[in-house]
Design an enzyme around this catalytic site. Structure first.
Site, PDB file in Angstrom:
ATOM      1  N   ASP A   1     -28.537 -51.154 -69.769  1.00  0.00           N
ATOM      2  CA  ASP A   1     -27.871 -52.093 -70.657  1.00  0.00           C
ATOM      3  C   ASP A   1     -26.533 -52.518 -70.025  1.00  0.00           C
ATOM      4  O   ASP A   1     -26.522 -52.920 -68.852  1.00  0.00           O
ATOM      5  CB  ASP A   1     -27.710 -51.432 -72.038  1.00  0.00           C
TER       6      ASP A   1
ATOM      7  N   TYR B   1     -19.021 -57.011 -75.073  1.00  0.00           N
ATOM      8  CA  TYR B   1     -19.530 -58.365 -75.291  1.00  0.00           C
ATOM      9  C   TYR B   1     -18.397 -59.381 -75.199  1.00  0.00           C
ATOM     10  O   TYR B   1     -18.556 -60.444 -74.594  1.00  0.00           O
ATOM     11  CB  TYR B   1     -20.186 -58.466 -76.670  1.00  0.00           C
TER      12      TYR B   1
ATOM     13  N   HIS C   1     -36.315 -50.967 -75.637  1.00  0.00           N
ATOM     14  CA  HIS C   1     -35.040 -51.048 -74.924  1.00  0.00           C
ATOM     15  C   HIS C   1     -34.505 -49.699 -74.456  1.00  0.00           C
ATOM     16  O   HIS C   1     -33.517 -49.662 -73.721  1.00  0.00           O
ATOM     17  CB  HIS C   1     -34.005 -51.716 -75.837  1.00  0.00           C
TER      18      HIS C   1
END
Length: 314
Positions: A101, A230, A292
């Protein structure tokens, strides 16, 4: 797990919680959102048993590591610096990086920025994003993909949406896993199939003790700092698209993903599509029925691929 040693080190002004196990060539594990070093516990054991020095850490903003409030302190320029500071602390000249990730982004960028220190990369779920031209977020903005999940994660309101760890952790684990029904599984472009919907249960493929630990940790730390990763994306590409345009990763590399990972819809990675930017690519695996979290959902298959790769480097 056996013979774990915990450290709290000064990584050039930021305190990082680092965990190590085993002896031999160094393999450093970088985790993503929202987890801690614990997501690597099974892989660390397998790597140490194979004759390597396994090192994992709570990324800045997570767990027992420091959590600066400023989102500009979470770009790969800072987080790659954390990796190099860890290597320096242990007097390690070169290391193999494993990243999942956001940790994969850090691993790829560390290999790009510091090829003198990073000898190989095992990337999980997120492929290398080659700098140059409009960033992938700017491409999505230009295409009118305003519902892409990262845009919501970047808002101040996201802190509150994620705040109830007893809900957000098991919900996100379930909807991003391969266990969720395909027609209901997380879709990064569909706000109706978001990560924080009430889930029927945590996925049975993930150890309940892991889920409980993540709930405990994030109930204490909150999500503001993790969500800063982010918020830092645009700031990074504003510089990287000029400084590192066209760079490729020449070191030996491997890419592994879950075939049921909704994130695959963003870049649709294949061995053919990755090879031009990863000329050292030695393998590509998409684990069937896995979402994921391959290191959690299919730990044995994940460990087998990882150990085979790191042993091939000798």
């Amino acid at each position: 797990m056996t013979n774990l040693t915990h450290h709290h080190i000064d990584a050039r002004g930021i305190r990082l919680h680092v965990v190590e196990q085993g002896n031999g060539p160094a393999v450093v594990f970088c985790h993503g959102f929202p987890t801690t070093w614990v997501s690597w516990a099974h892989a660390m054991q397998a790597t140490a048993d194979a004759g390597f020095h396994a090192i994992a850490f709570d990324m800045r903003g997570y767990g027992e590591s420091d959590a600066p409030g400023d989102a500009n302190l979470y770009t790969p320029f800072q987080t790659v610096g954390d990796v190099i500071a860890i290597l320096d602390h242990f007097h390690i000249a070169q290391a193999i990086l494993v990243g999942h990730d956001f940790g994969a982004s850090i691993a790829w960028n560390a290999a790009m920025m510091r090829p003198d220190r990073i000898v190989a990369v095992f990337g999980v779920s997120v492929p290398f994003l080659q700098p140059g031209g409009p960033s992938f977020l700017d491409q999505l903005r230009a295409a009118g993909a305003d519902d892409f999940y990262m845009f919501d994660q970047m808002t101040a309101e996201a802190d509150v949406k994620w705040a109830d760890a007893a809900h957000s952790i098991p919900a996100s684990l379930y909807w991003m896993s391969g266990e969720a029904p395909a027609e209901m599984r997380w879709d990064p472009f569909d706000p109706d199939r978001h990560l924080l919907r009430p889930a029927p249960a945590a996925p049975t493929t993930i150890d309940p003790a892991y889920v409980e630990e993540m709930v405990r940790v994030f109930a204490r730390t909150g999500f503001h700092a993790p969500l800063n990763y982010y918020r830092a994306i645009d700031a990074f590409f504003a510089v990287a698209n000029r400084t590192f345009a066209g760079c490729v990763i020449r070191q030996p590399s491997f890419f592994l993903t879950g075939a049921a990972d909704g994130l695959n819809a963003v870049r649709s990675p294949t061995e053919k599509s990755l090879r031009p930017i990863l000329p050292g690519l030695r393998g590509f695996v998409a684990l069937d029925g896995v979402g994921h979290w391959p290191q959690l959902e299919a730990a044995d298959a994940f460990d087998a691929a990882l150990v085979s790769f790191v042993r091939s480097l000798g």
